[in-house]
Design a protein around this motif. Structure first.
Motif, PDB file in Angstrom:
ATOM      1  N   VAL A 242       0.807  -1.183  -0.032  1.00 50.16           N
ATOM      2  CA  VAL A 242      -0.116  -0.128   0.009  1.00 50.16           C
ATOM      3  C   VAL A 242       1.048   1.111   0.087  1.00 50.16           C
ATOM      4  N   PHE A 243       1.926   1.118   0.873  1.00 47.47           N
ATOM      5  CA  PHE A 243       2.783   2.388   0.818  1.00 47.47           C
ATOM      6  C   PHE A 243       3.419   2.723  -0.482  1.00 47.47           C
ATOM      7  N   ASP A 244       3.831   1.731  -1.249  1.00 52.08           N
ATOM      8  CA  ASP A 244       4.520   1.759  -2.445  1.00 52.08           C
ATOM      9  C   ASP A 244       3.456   2.583  -3.460  1.00 52.08           C
ATOM     10  N   ARG A 245       2.145   2.616  -3.176  1.00 56.61           N
ATOM     11  CA  ARG A 245       1.224   3.346  -4.086  1.00 56.61           C
ATOM     12  C   ARG A 245       0.578   4.475  -3.624  1.00 56.61           C
ATOM     13  N   ALA A 246       0.688   4.627  -2.201  1.00 54.55           N
ATOM     14  CA  ALA A 246       0.095   5.685  -1.626  1.00 54.55           C
ATOM     15  C   ALA A 246       0.809   6.537  -0.569  1.00 54.55           C
ATOM     16  N   GLY A 247       2.119   6.544  -0.489  1.00 54.21           N
ATOM     17  CA  GLY A 247       3.262   7.064   0.329  1.00 54.21           C
ATOM     18  C   GLY A 247       3.327   8.487   0.237  1.00 54.21           C
ATOM     19  N   SER A 248       3.556   9.325   1.061  1.00 57.20           N
ATOM     20  CA  SER A 248       3.527  10.677   0.945  1.00 57.20           C
ATOM     21  C   SER A 248       4.911  11.164   0.772  1.00 57.20           C
ATOM     22  N   HIS A 249       4.754  12.841  -0.036  1.00 54.74           N
ATOM     23  CA  HIS A 249       6.079  13.223   0.104  1.00 54.74           C
ATOM     24  C   HIS A 249       6.253  14.608   1.136  1.00 54.74           C
ATOM     25  N   GLU A 250       5.251  14.885   1.564  1.00 54.32           N
ATOM     26  CA  GLU A 250       4.697  15.480   2.551  1.00 54.32           C
ATOM     27  C   GLU A 250       5.614  14.892   3.836  1.00 54.32           C
ATOM     28  N   GLN A 251       6.684  15.659   4.485  1.00 54.98           N
ATOM     29  CA  GLN A 251       7.442  15.270   5.528  1.00 54.98           C
ATOM     30  C   GLN A 251       7.102  15.530   6.886  1.00 54.98           C
ATOM     31  N   THR A 252       6.081  16.345   7.236  1.00 56.41           N
ATOM     32  CA  THR A 252       6.130  16.886   8.755  1.00 56.41           C
ATOM     33  C   THR A 252       4.792  17.060   9.043  1.00 56.41           C
ATOM     34  N   PRO A 258       5.354   9.711   5.001  1.00 57.52           N
ATOM     35  CA  PRO A 258       6.468   9.696   4.171  1.00 57.52           C
ATOM     36  C   PRO A 258       7.524   8.379   4.504  1.00 57.52           C
ATOM     37  N   TRP A 259       8.273   8.495   3.678  1.00 54.45           N
ATOM     38  CA  TRP A 259       9.567   6.970   3.844  1.00 54.45           C
ATOM     39  C   TRP A 259      10.014   6.981   5.324  1.00 54.45           C
ATOM     40  N   TRP A 260      10.090   7.993   6.135  1.00 49.78           N
ATOM     41  CA  TRP A 260      10.836   7.808   7.434  1.00 49.78           C
ATOM     42  C   TRP A 260       9.796   7.422   8.284  1.00 49.78           C
ATOM     43  N   ARG A 261       8.461   7.775   8.167  1.00 49.09           N
ATOM     44  CA  ARG A 261       7.367   7.449   9.207  1.00 49.09           C
ATOM     45  C   ARG A 261       6.946   6.217   9.041  1.00 49.09           C
ATOM     46  N   ASP A 284      17.605   2.416  10.991  1.00 52.80           N
ATOM     47  CA  ASP A 284      18.454   3.281   9.908  1.00 52.80           C
ATOM     48  C   ASP A 284      17.793   3.925   8.720  1.00 52.80           C
ATOM     49  N   ALA A 285      16.702   3.497   8.186  1.00 55.55           N
ATOM     50  CA  ALA A 285      16.087   4.182   7.235  1.00 55.55           C
ATOM     51  C   ALA A 285      15.497   5.432   7.743  1.00 55.55           C
ATOM     52  N   ALA A 286      14.596   5.243   8.594  1.00 55.55           N
ATOM     53  CA  ALA A 286      13.881   6.340   9.270  1.00 55.55           C
ATOM     54  C   ALA A 286      14.835   7.560   9.665  1.00 55.55           C
ATOM     55  N   ARG A 287      15.866   7.389  10.262  1.00 50.63           N
ATOM     56  CA  ARG A 287      16.919   8.253  10.746  1.00 50.63           C
ATOM     57  C   ARG A 287      17.676   9.072   9.550  1.00 50.63           C
ATOM     58  N   ALA A 288      17.829   8.278   8.421  1.00 52.51           N
ATOM     59  CA  ALA A 288      18.318   8.699   7.369  1.00 52.51           C
ATOM     60  C   ALA A 288      17.498  10.027   6.661  1.00 52.51           C
ATOM     61  N   GLU A 289      16.202  10.025   6.958  1.00 52.70           N
ATOM     62  CA  GLU A 289      15.542  10.932   6.401  1.00 52.70           C
ATOM     63  C   GLU A 289      14.395  11.688   7.443  1.00 52.70           C
ATOM     64  N   LEU A 290      14.604  11.513   8.733  1.00 55.45           N
ATOM     65  CA  LEU A 290      13.631  12.252   9.734  1.00 55.45           C
ATOM     66  C   LEU A 290      14.212  13.501   9.686  1.00 55.45           C
ATOM     67  N   PRO A 291      13.381  14.645   9.592  1.00 51.98           N
ATOM     68  CA  PRO A 291      13.545  15.941   9.600  1.00 51.98           C
ATOM     69  C   PRO A 291      14.110  16.116  11.115  1.00 51.98           C
ATOM     70  N   SER A 292      15.239  17.121  11.113  1.00 48.33           N
ATOM     71  CA  SER A 292      15.727  17.462  12.608  1.00 48.33           C
ATOM     72  C   SER A 292      14.849  18.196  13.321  1.00 48.33           C
TER      73      SER A 292
END
Length: 348
Positions: A242-252, A258-261, A284-292
């Motif tokens: 489901v995420f592959d088709r509906a994941g978000s670009h909005e981060q916060t 999004p990917w990190w969440r 590790d994947a979450a930390r790589a893109e998690l907004p500071s």
């Protein structure tokens, strides 16, 4: 508030009278009750006999809206009724702001502000679009209560689902139920309710969406907490599809995944399943893109590591790791979910 009522109804309501009413020193007479009934669109029978401050807050403004004083709630309700309230577009903008602020503000602040918004929007529910707004606000409000209390959070999640149904919008109906399911499943609380809401979301629409994504992961977490590893793993695979088709670009935003969440979801799920390799990879994947700007979610990830340690046979080390992570986060950034997660680590 008193001046607005006087102008609308020709009353002589004074600030002192309202203050005394809030303190339960006086009981409003029939005329004032009738004015309140008409303005707030609440049956007179509900108001009669329910006019002390605590009962008014509970039964008129909604369950457990304690952080806002009665005069503020009344003012918001009267103002919305008399002015027509914000436009639907303005309400959508408010929701977008709350979605962003929820990610960093504490539960108490969100609860206080959203309670006043709920009093205002309930005056505009002749517009079906605003039932959708109300449903999403109710869902956000529910998240300020711990699902483990067995009453308040579940009450608001169920009412949000009913409000979403009134909107006639399937996207809202699925999102509200899915968001409630992931909130309860992530907390490991009211698992039966999480399952029911997730199942309802899936039955309404199987179209890939953020609501469906939340529902699938919510049900997966409920299964993991129960020890149903096969179901949890099956739903994890389904959730990725489901995420592959509906994941978000909005981060916060709380309205986005999004990917990190999604990796935060997977991190805790894998930790609960004792799958250390999957959990570490997700962290590790979450930390790589998690907004500071969102340190609270970094704390989540460290507490997931603490849960992994306890499940691997080091309960004291796991509890210490989780406690250190929680204590490093400023108290005003704490959430109810983090406190429940700490309890789960210690319990495990």
């Amino acid at each position: 508030m008193a001046s607005a009522v006087n102008a609308a109804y020709g009353t002589t309501l004074t600030r002192e009278y309202v203050s005394n009413w809030e303190r339960s020193r006086v009981r409003p007479g029939p005329f004032y009750l009738a004015a309140l009934s008409a303005t707030l669109d609440v049956p007179l029978a509900v108001l009669e006999g329910q006019v002390d401050r605590r009962a008014f807050l509970t039964d008129v403004a909604g369950a457990a809206i304690a952080p806002v004083v009665a005069s503020d709630l009344l003012s918001a309700g009267f103002a919305a009724r008399l002015s027509g309230g914000p436009t639907a577009d303005a309400w959508e903008a408010k929701l977008a702001t709350y979605g962003t602020e929820y990610m960093s503000l504490g539960a108490a602040d969100i609860q206080r502000r959203v309670s006043a918004e709920l009093v205002a929007v309930q005056q505009q529910l002749d517009n079906p679009r605003l039932w959708s707004v109300a449903a999403r606000l109710m869902t956000l409000y529910a998240k300020t209560f711990p699902g483990s209390d067995g009453a308040r959070a579940v009450h608001w999640y169920r009412m949000a689902a009913q409000a979403a149904d009134e909107s006639g919008d399937d996207d809202t109906r699925v999102w509200v139920r899915g968001r409630a399911a992931i909130a309860l499943g992530y907390e490991g609380a009211a698992l039966g309710v999480a399952d029911v809401l997730a199942d309802q979301a899936m039955a309404i629409s199987d179209r890939p969406s953020l609501g469906l994504l939340n529902a699938v992961f919510g049900k997966a977490h409920a299964a993991a907490v129960r020890g149903d590893r096969a179901t949890a793993r099956r739903l994890l695979t389904e959730g990725w599809h489901v995420f592959d088709r509906a994941g978000s670009h909005e981060q916060t935003s709380d309205y986005a995944v999004p990917w990190w969440r999604v990796n935060v979801f997977v991190s805790l799920l894998a930790a609960r399943l004792g799958d250390e390799a999957t959990a570490v990879a997700a962290q590790d994947a979450a930390r790589a893109e998690l907004p500071s700007s969102l340190p609270r979610f970094a704390t989540h990830l460290e507490m997931h590591r603490g849960l992994m340690l306890t499940r691997s046979g080091d309960p004291s080390g796991g509890s210490a790791h989780a406690r250190t992570a929680l204590d490093a986060l400023p108290p005003e950034k704490h959430s109810l979910t983090l406190r429940l997660l700490m309890a789960e680590v210690e319990r495990t």
